[in-house]
Motif scaffolding. Structure first.
Motif, PDB file in Angstrom:
ATOM      1  N   SER A 177      -3.558  61.655  61.131  1.00 23.57           N
ATOM      2  CA  SER A 177      -4.811  61.894  60.415  1.00 23.57           C
ATOM      3  C   SER A 177      -6.023  61.418  61.201  1.00 23.57           C
ATOM      4  CB  SER A 177      -4.784  61.186  59.053  1.00 23.57           C
ATOM      5  OG  SER A 177      -3.731  61.655  58.254  1.00 23.57           O
ATOM      6  N   ARG A 178      -5.872  60.285  61.880  1.00 20.12           N
ATOM      7  CA  ARG A 178      -7.020  59.675  62.530  1.00 20.12           C
ATOM      8  C   ARG A 178      -6.547  58.768  63.652  1.00 20.12           C
ATOM      9  NH1 ARG A 178     -10.019  56.492  58.244  1.00 20.12           N
ATOM     10  NH2 ARG A 178      -9.518  58.431  57.169  1.00 20.12           N
ATOM     11  N   VAL A 179      -7.311  58.736  64.750  1.00 20.31           N
ATOM     12  CA  VAL A 179      -7.037  57.844  65.867  1.00 20.31           C
ATOM     13  C   VAL A 179      -8.180  56.842  65.963  1.00 20.31           C
ATOM     14  CG1 VAL A 179      -6.633  57.656  68.353  1.00 20.31           C
ATOM     15  CG2 VAL A 179      -5.795  59.659  67.100  1.00 20.31           C
ATOM     16  N   VAL A 180      -7.832  55.570  66.038  1.00 19.55           N
ATOM     17  CA  VAL A 180      -8.841  54.512  66.144  1.00 19.55           C
ATOM     18  C   VAL A 180      -8.453  53.588  67.289  1.00 19.55           C
ATOM     19  CG1 VAL A 180      -9.395  54.628  63.689  1.00 19.55           C
ATOM     20  CG2 VAL A 180      -7.656  53.022  64.482  1.00 19.55           C
ATOM     21  N   SER A 181      -9.348  52.702  67.665  1.00 20.12           N
ATOM     22  CA  SER A 181      -9.021  51.751  68.711  1.00 20.12           C
ATOM     23  C   SER A 181      -7.886  50.845  68.258  1.00 20.12           C
ATOM     24  CB  SER A 181     -10.248  50.918  69.078  1.00 20.12           C
ATOM     25  OG  SER A 181     -10.537  49.993  68.053  1.00 20.12           O
ATOM     26  N   ASP A 182      -7.205  50.258  69.230  1.00 20.79           N
ATOM     27  CA  ASP A 182      -6.076  49.386  68.897  1.00 20.79           C
ATOM     28  C   ASP A 182      -6.514  48.226  68.001  1.00 20.79           C
ATOM     29  OD1 ASP A 182      -5.257  51.040  71.103  1.00 20.79           O
ATOM     30  OD2 ASP A 182      -3.571  49.669  71.402  1.00 20.79           O
ATOM     31  N   ASP A 183      -7.676  47.662  68.285  1.00 19.77           N
ATOM     32  CA  ASP A 183      -8.160  46.535  67.495  1.00 19.77           C
ATOM     33  C   ASP A 183      -8.519  46.941  66.071  1.00 19.77           C
ATOM     34  OD1 ASP A 183      -7.847  44.871  69.663  1.00 19.77           O
ATOM     35  OD2 ASP A 183      -9.946  44.984  70.288  1.00 19.77           O
ATOM     36  N   GLU A 184      -8.951  48.181  65.885  1.00 19.37           N
ATOM     37  CA  GLU A 184      -9.400  48.635  64.571  1.00 19.37           C
ATOM     38  C   GLU A 184      -8.259  49.107  63.668  1.00 19.37           C
ATOM     39  OE1 GLU A 184     -13.850  50.406  65.557  1.00 19.37           O
ATOM     40  OE2 GLU A 184     -12.094  51.689  65.850  1.00 19.37           O
ATOM     41  N   LEU A 185      -7.087  49.367  64.244  1.00 15.82           N
ATOM     42  CA  LEU A 185      -6.012  49.987  63.464  1.00 15.82           C
ATOM     43  C   LEU A 185      -5.627  49.187  62.223  1.00 15.82           C
ATOM     44  CD1 LEU A 185      -3.943  52.303  63.173  1.00 15.82           C
ATOM     45  CD2 LEU A 185      -2.362  50.895  64.524  1.00 15.82           C
ATOM     46  N   PRO A 186      -5.345  47.883  62.309  1.00 17.83           N
ATOM     47  CA  PRO A 186      -4.937  47.166  61.083  1.00 17.83           C
ATOM     48  C   PRO A 186      -5.977  47.251  59.982  1.00 17.83           C
ATOM     49  CG  PRO A 186      -4.465  45.851  63.034  1.00 17.83           C
ATOM     50  CD  PRO A 186      -5.306  47.003  63.494  1.00 17.83           C
ATOM     51  N   GLY A 187      -7.254  47.068  60.334  1.00 23.13           N
ATOM     52  CA  GLY A 187      -8.308  47.122  59.338  1.00 23.13           C
ATOM     53  C   GLY A 187      -8.490  48.509  58.752  1.00 23.13           C
ATOM     54  N   GLU A 188      -8.362  49.537  59.597  1.00 24.14           N
ATOM     55  CA  GLU A 188      -8.511  50.908  59.117  1.00 24.14           C
ATOM     56  C   GLU A 188      -7.377  51.269  58.159  1.00 24.14           C
ATOM     57  OE1 GLU A 188     -10.604  54.527  58.900  1.00 24.14           O
ATOM     58  OE2 GLU A 188     -11.136  52.593  59.795  1.00 24.14           O
ATOM     59  N   ALA A 189      -6.153  50.883  58.507  1.00 27.26           N
ATOM     60  CA  ALA A 189      -5.008  51.162  57.629  1.00 27.26           C
ATOM     61  C   ALA A 189      -5.169  50.451  56.292  1.00 27.26           C
ATOM     62  CB  ALA A 189      -3.707  50.737  58.303  1.00 27.26           C
ATOM     63  N   ARG A 190      -5.633  49.221  56.336  1.00 30.01           N
ATOM     64  CA  ARG A 190      -5.835  48.475  55.099  1.00 30.01           C
ATOM     65  C   ARG A 190      -6.950  49.103  54.255  1.00 30.01           C
ATOM     66  NH1 ARG A 190      -4.697  44.224  52.322  1.00 30.01           N
ATOM     67  NH2 ARG A 190      -6.293  43.068  51.201  1.00 30.01           N
ATOM     68  N   ALA A 191      -8.006  49.571  54.915  1.00 29.32           N
ATOM     69  CA  ALA A 191      -9.111  50.196  54.186  1.00 29.32           C
ATOM     70  C   ALA A 191      -8.651  51.462  53.468  1.00 29.32           C
ATOM     71  CB  ALA A 191     -10.258  50.513  55.142  1.00 29.32           C
ATOM     72  N   VAL A 192      -7.838  52.270  54.140  1.00 28.44           N
ATOM     73  CA  VAL A 192      -7.308  53.480  53.505  1.00 28.44           C
ATOM     74  C   VAL A 192      -6.407  53.099  52.329  1.00 28.44           C
ATOM     75  CG1 VAL A 192      -5.838  55.507  53.831  1.00 28.44           C
ATOM     76  CG2 VAL A 192      -7.494  54.867  55.593  1.00 28.44           C
ATOM     77  N   ALA A 193      -5.561  52.087  52.536  1.00 24.22           N
ATOM     78  CA  ALA A 193      -4.658  51.652  51.466  1.00 24.22           C
ATOM     79  C   ALA A 193      -5.439  51.142  50.260  1.00 24.22           C
ATOM     80  CB  ALA A 193      -3.722  50.563  51.984  1.00 24.22           C
ATOM     81  N   MET A 194      -6.498  50.391  50.492  1.00 29.24           N
ATOM     82  CA  MET A 194      -7.286  49.851  49.384  1.00 29.24           C
ATOM     83  C   MET A 194      -8.076  50.946  48.683  1.00 29.24           C
ATOM     84  SD  MET A 194      -8.523  46.088  50.687  1.00 29.24           S
ATOM     85  CE  MET A 194      -9.231  45.734  49.073  1.00 29.24           C
ATOM     86  N   ALA A 195      -8.490  51.970  49.432  1.00 33.28           N
ATOM     87  CA  ALA A 195      -9.170  53.101  48.806  1.00 33.28           C
ATOM     88  C   ALA A 195      -8.240  53.820  47.834  1.00 33.28           C
ATOM     89  CB  ALA A 195      -9.672  54.068  49.871  1.00 33.28           C
ATOM     90  N   ILE A 196      -6.960  53.870  48.170  1.00 35.72           N
ATOM     91  CA  ILE A 196      -5.960  54.462  47.273  1.00 35.72           C
ATOM     92  C   ILE A 196      -5.649  53.522  46.115  1.00 35.72           C
ATOM     93  CG2 ILE A 196      -3.543  55.195  47.114  1.00 35.72           C
ATOM     94  CD1 ILE A 196      -3.807  56.098  50.080  1.00 35.72           C
ATOM     95  N   ALA A 197      -5.530  52.232  46.423  1.00 38.05           N
ATOM     96  CA  ALA A 197      -5.099  51.249  45.428  1.00 38.05           C
ATOM     97  C   ALA A 197      -6.104  51.047  44.304  1.00 38.05           C
ATOM     98  CB  ALA A 197      -4.816  49.913  46.110  1.00 38.05           C
ATOM     99  N   GLN A 198      -7.344  51.489  44.480  1.00 35.56           N
ATOM    100  CA  GLN A 198      -8.353  51.279  43.443  1.00 35.56           C
ATOM    101  C   GLN A 198      -8.146  52.185  42.222  1.00 35.56           C
ATOM    102  OE1 GLN A 198     -12.416  52.732  44.388  1.00 35.56           O
ATOM    103  NE2 GLN A 198     -11.485  53.862  46.078  1.00 35.56           N
ATOM    104  N   TRP A 199      -7.330  53.253  42.377  1.00 33.88           N
ATOM    105  CA  TRP A 199      -7.171  54.213  41.294  1.00 33.88           C
ATOM    106  C   TRP A 199      -5.877  53.951  40.519  1.00 33.88           C
ATOM    107  CZ3 TRP A 199     -11.814  55.494  41.196  1.00 33.88           C
ATOM    108  CH2 TRP A 199     -12.525  55.845  42.344  1.00 33.88           C
ATOM    109  N   PRO A 200      -5.781  54.457  39.284  1.00 34.40           N
ATOM    110  CA  PRO A 200      -4.562  54.215  38.491  1.00 34.40           C
ATOM    111  C   PRO A 200      -3.307  54.701  39.225  1.00 34.40           C
ATOM    112  CG  PRO A 200      -6.312  55.108  37.110  1.00 34.40           C
ATOM    113  CD  PRO A 200      -6.810  55.196  38.515  1.00 34.40           C
ATOM    114  N   ALA A 201      -2.341  53.814  39.370  1.00 35.21           N
ATOM    115  CA  ALA A 201      -1.147  54.108  40.166  1.00 35.21           C
ATOM    116  C   ALA A 201      -0.376  55.297  39.617  1.00 35.21           C
ATOM    117  CB  ALA A 201      -0.250  52.876  40.226  1.00 35.21           C
ATOM    118  N   GLU A 202      -0.311  55.404  38.298  1.00 37.22           N
ATOM    119  CA  GLU A 202       0.458  56.482  37.697  1.00 37.22           C
ATOM    120  C   GLU A 202      -0.133  57.844  38.046  1.00 37.22           C
ATOM    121  OE1 GLU A 202       2.025  57.884  33.242  1.00 37.22           O
ATOM    122  OE2 GLU A 202       0.767  56.107  33.478  1.00 37.22           O
ATOM    123  N   HIS A 203      -1.456  57.938  38.040  1.00 39.11           N
ATOM    124  CA  HIS A 203      -2.089  59.221  38.338  1.00 39.11           C
ATOM    125  C   HIS A 203      -1.998  59.536  39.825  1.00 39.11           C
ATOM    126  CE1 HIS A 203      -4.340  62.732  37.447  1.00 39.11           C
ATOM    127  NE2 HIS A 203      -5.402  62.376  38.168  1.00 39.11           N
TER     128      HIS A 203
END
Length: 243
Positions: A177-203
């Protein structure tokens, strides 16, 4: 046997699972395969976990099966791994899972990445299918998922030649989906995960299932499936009136 082949970090509704055999390029020995499958199922069953990030420690995401261990086992490959289909485990998860590919993703590691819902890659990451080279057939979905994403001709060129695919090429082909610098990868993955986690899990799980199940159908059938699912679900939803 490794004492702790998998590291797990839980925070803010996100579970980060890191393969932790860096000296072996996170090759999947029996202990790691069992721990990974069990941990994924455990995270999927937890109501407080709404997104999962899968990555690797060191300079590899995953080098695939531990060929050294398999060679010493005296058993055939199917007997060794038949009860631990990681690809099927990943795709059956209700919880969205993001692959954060931090280094090489080879053969079984490539298969695991393709099984995830979203694939992010570090600039230095690369992918390779070596099944043709080592004489095995893929059993965790690579031969079926890759051509559905990039087309059969390009998939054959990659798998039959066993050549390396850079992160940038993988993004151009569409399985990253996206290529980022090596240093940015952990933070970018976490940001995407948190963007998903903010919504109701069931939906979120319903939408994920709608995409996955529909993608396996012919287009016309998938449209009918979506419409029917929408009729059933949306009839139960009452939106708040606007002021």
């Amino acid at each position: 046997m490794d004492e702790a082949p998998l590291l797990i970090e839980l925070a803010d509704g996100v579970a980060t699972l890191a393969l932790d055999r860096p000296a072996a390029l996170n090759a999947l020995n029996r202990a790691l395969r069992a721990t990974l499958v069990d941990s994924l199922l455990e995270m999927d069953a937890r109501p407080d976990i709404r997104a999962i990030v899968l990555t690797g420690r060191g300079r590899a995401f995953c080098a695939g099966l531990d060929v050294k261990e398999l060679g010493q086992s005296g058993n055939n490959v199917t007997d060794n791994i038949g009860d631990r289909d990681i690809g099927a485990t990943v795709t059956a998860l209700k919880t969205p899972i993001i692959a954060a590919v931090n280094g090489l993703a080879v053969t079984g590691g490539f298969e695991i990445a393709l099984s995830c819902d979203i694939v992010l890659a570090a600039r230095s990451a690369w992918f390779q299918d070596t099944h043709a080279k080592i004489g095995l057939l893929p059993g965790w979905g690579l031969s079926q998922r890759l051509p559905r994403v990039i087309g059969p001709y390009r998939a054959k060129e990659i798998s039959l030649s066993a050549r390396k695919v850079t992160a940038d090429e993988a993004a151009q082909l569409g399985f990253v989906s996206r290529v980022v610098s090596d240093d940015e990868l952990p933070g970018e993955a976490r940001a995407v995960a948190m963007a998903i986690a903010q919504w109701p899990a069931e939906h979120v799980a319903r939408i994920k299932s709608l995409i996955d199940r529909g993608y396996a159908m012919p287009f016309g059938e998938a449209l009918r499936f979506e419409a029917e699912e929408a009729r059933k679900r949306n009839a139960k939803v009452t939106l708040p009136a606007r002021a």
